[in-house]
Every structure is written in structure tokens, then in C-alpha cells.
Design a protein around this motif. Structure first.
Motif, mmCIF file in Angstrom:
data_model
loop_
_atom_site.group_PDB
_atom_site.id
_atom_site.type_symbol
_atom_site.label_atom_id
_atom_site.label_comp_id
_atom_site.label_asym_id
_atom_site.label_seq_id
_atom_site.Cartn_x
_atom_site.Cartn_y
_atom_site.Cartn_z
ATOM 1 N N PHE A 117 2.059 -2.207 -3.487
ATOM 2 C CA PHE A 117 2.652 -3.361 -2.604
ATOM 3 C C PHE A 117 2.049 -3.425 -1.207
ATOM 4 O O PHE A 117 2.732 -1.623 -0.710
ATOM 5 C CB PHE A 117 4.129 -3.455 -3.026
ATOM 6 N N THR A 118 2.233 -4.268 -0.544
ATOM 7 C CA THR A 118 1.319 -3.522 0.713
ATOM 8 C C THR A 118 2.726 -4.430 1.566
ATOM 9 O O THR A 118 2.284 -5.977 1.252
ATOM 10 C CB THR A 118 -0.287 -4.072 1.570
ATOM 11 N N ALA A 166 4.258 0.325 -1.199
ATOM 12 C CA ALA A 166 5.632 1.264 -1.092
ATOM 13 C C ALA A 166 4.840 1.167 -3.125
ATOM 14 O O ALA A 166 3.586 0.158 -3.275
ATOM 15 C CB ALA A 166 6.338 0.357 -1.894
ATOM 16 N N TRP A 167 5.524 2.082 -4.055
ATOM 17 C CA TRP A 167 3.886 2.165 -5.276
ATOM 18 C C TRP A 167 5.632 1.758 -6.341
ATOM 19 O O TRP A 167 6.588 2.451 -6.216
ATOM 20 C CB TRP A 167 3.478 3.643 -5.043
ATOM 21 N N SER A 227 8.631 3.103 -4.645
ATOM 22 C CA SER A 227 9.274 4.514 -4.093
ATOM 23 C C SER A 227 7.956 4.013 -2.743
ATOM 24 O O SER A 227 7.255 3.917 -2.766
ATOM 25 C CB SER A 227 8.664 5.751 -5.122
ATOM 26 N N ALA A 228 7.889 4.695 -1.608
ATOM 27 C CA ALA A 228 7.585 4.954 -0.523
ATOM 28 C C ALA A 228 6.785 6.396 -0.989
ATOM 29 O O ALA A 228 5.612 7.144 -0.087
ATOM 30 C CB ALA A 228 8.784 5.317 0.731
ATOM 31 N N ALA A 229 6.732 7.095 -2.351
ATOM 32 C CA ALA A 229 5.823 8.400 -1.929
ATOM 33 C C ALA A 229 5.009 7.593 -3.100
ATOM 34 O O ALA A 229 5.451 7.127 -4.009
ATOM 35 C CB ALA A 229 6.908 9.382 -2.316
#
Length: 232
Positions: A117-118, A166-167, A227-229
Motif C-alpha cells: 500500500f502506497t 506499508a505491507w 507493517s512498515a517492514a
């Protein structure tokens, strides 16, 4: 002769009365006769004053009063909850893409996919939680087939800067064998050209794999928290 005697007696009585009045007027205090005396002639004590003198016995000290509250005390003592300084992302703030994960179960199906997600808005926003997943029948989101989601990983608030990402990772029950393959459970494999991935508070996003279609068994999927990772 009798008249002379009567006049002398009257004169004497007037003289005596005048003397009596003179003596009364000269009493101490200059009070008129009868004032300040009882009917018996005894002096009357002054009536007690009803006013309270400042020299009266000290009264019991009152307990100190509490300080008056300031009109602004309510707002000045209020402590705001910590904030990320960013609003929650909305549907139009995010653009979704999906590609196959590098680490996935063995088999001939997709196995696992990464949904990215951008933030395409001009301001930072936040996401949090586990996405929902549904297969879009014939590519139509109106013909969704919800998948049973198993969640994994801890939840945290992810702040996405403009252009940031985010993923989440989706892991499916893999299709086995060649061609159309088969499911170990005996179910018939399902394939979907697109998925509808729901982000908590930020709407449902239809995404397609950049390479291939989703093939899975049992209509179940394991989903990681946003998550941001970037997962592998």
C-alpha cells in the motif's frame, strides 16, 4: 383675716413646689423626675446592649477554605493522549499493488503474495490491523468470495509518509501437482484474477498479481498485520 391666711398658705405651697422642682432638676445626670427610676424610687440599671463588641471572646477559628479554582484549571490540567500527528488513511489515500512473495510454500499455486500500500496523498496517514481478503469472482468485486483469515504477528500503528509504503503478506494453502493441480484436503482448487483486500478504516482495494493469478485451496489465508517492514 381669713383671706390673708389663705393667701399665705397658698404662697407657701407654691414656694415648696418650686423648691421641689428645682431639686429634681439638679439631680445627677440631669434626668427628669421618674426617668431612670423604678416606681418604688430605686435606681434602674441600664439595659444590656444588644450589640456585639469587637472585644468579645474570640470565636472558634474557621477551617481554612480551599483555594478557588481557576476558570482555566480544567483546560490547563488536561493532558492530551499521545498522537502520531497523522490522521488515519482513507480509501483514496492508498494505492494497492500485489506480487508473489519470495518465501512461499512448495507447490504449483501462488502460495504467498505481498500486498503493498502506497500513500498517494500529500500528507502522512496511518494504518493498523489485519486486512480482510476475498476472491473477486471473474474479476468482479461485487462477486466477492470471502476467505477465512488466520492472523499472525503483532499489531501496531504504521505511519506512512507521502510516497511511503506499508505491507501485508498473504499465505495460502498451496495447490499441489501439475496442470489444474489438486488440494490435499480433497477440495477443488480455486483461482481468482483479483483479490479484494480490506484495510481497517481505509476501505476495500481490488488488486491483481503482477505475474499470474491467485490459485489456492480451501479458501483460507494467513494474513500478517500491516507493517512498515517489507516482508519477504
Amino acid at each position: 383675716m381669713y383671706g390673708i391666711g389663705i393667701r399665705r398658705v397658698a404662697t407657701a405651697m407654691v414656694t415648696a413646689s418650686a423648691a421641689t422642682l428645682l431639686m429634681t432638676a439638679c439631680q445627677p445626670g440631669g434626668s427628669p423626675a421618674g426617668a431612670g427610676s423604678s416606681p418604688s424610687g430605686a435606681p434602674v440599671k441600664p439595659a444590656a446592649s444588644t450589640s456585639t463588641s469587637s472585644s468579645a471572646s474570640p470565636s472558634t477559628p474557621s477551617s481554612p477554605s480551599a483555594p478557588a479554582a481557576s476558570a482555566t484549571s480544567g483546560s490547563s490540567t488536561h493532558t492530551a493522549a499521545p498522537s502520531t500527528g497523522a490522521k488515519a488513511c482513507g480509501l483514496s489515500d492508498l494505492k494497492a499493488a500485489m506480487y508473489q512473495a519470495a518465501v512461499r510454500p512448495d507447490g504449483t499455486g501462488t502460495g504467498a503474495a505481498i500486498v503493498e500500500f502506497t500513500n498517494v496523498s500529500g500528507k502522512a496517514c496511518t494504518v493498523q490491523g489485519y486486512p480482510t481478503v476475498a476472491g473477486a469472482g471473474n474479476g468482479s468485486p461485487e462477486k466477492n468470495r470471502p476467505l477465512k483469515v488466520t492472523t499472525t504477528g503483532g499489531v501496531s500503528t504504521v505511519k506512512i509518509a507521502p510516497g511511503g509504503k506499508a505491507w501485508t503478506k498473504l499465505t495460502f494453502v498451496q495447490v499441489q501437482g501439475e496442470a489444474d493441480g489438486y488440494c490435499k484436503s480433497g477440495a477443488t482448487p480455486a483461482s481468482y484474477p483479483t483479490l479484494v483486500v480490506g484495510v481497517p478504516g481505509a476501505g476495500a482495494h481490488q488488486v491483481a498479481l503482477t505475474d499470474g493469478v491467485i490459485a489456492e485451496c480451501d479458501d483460507t489465508v494467513t494474513v500478517t498485520a500491516l507493517s512498515a517492514a517489507k516482508p519477504s
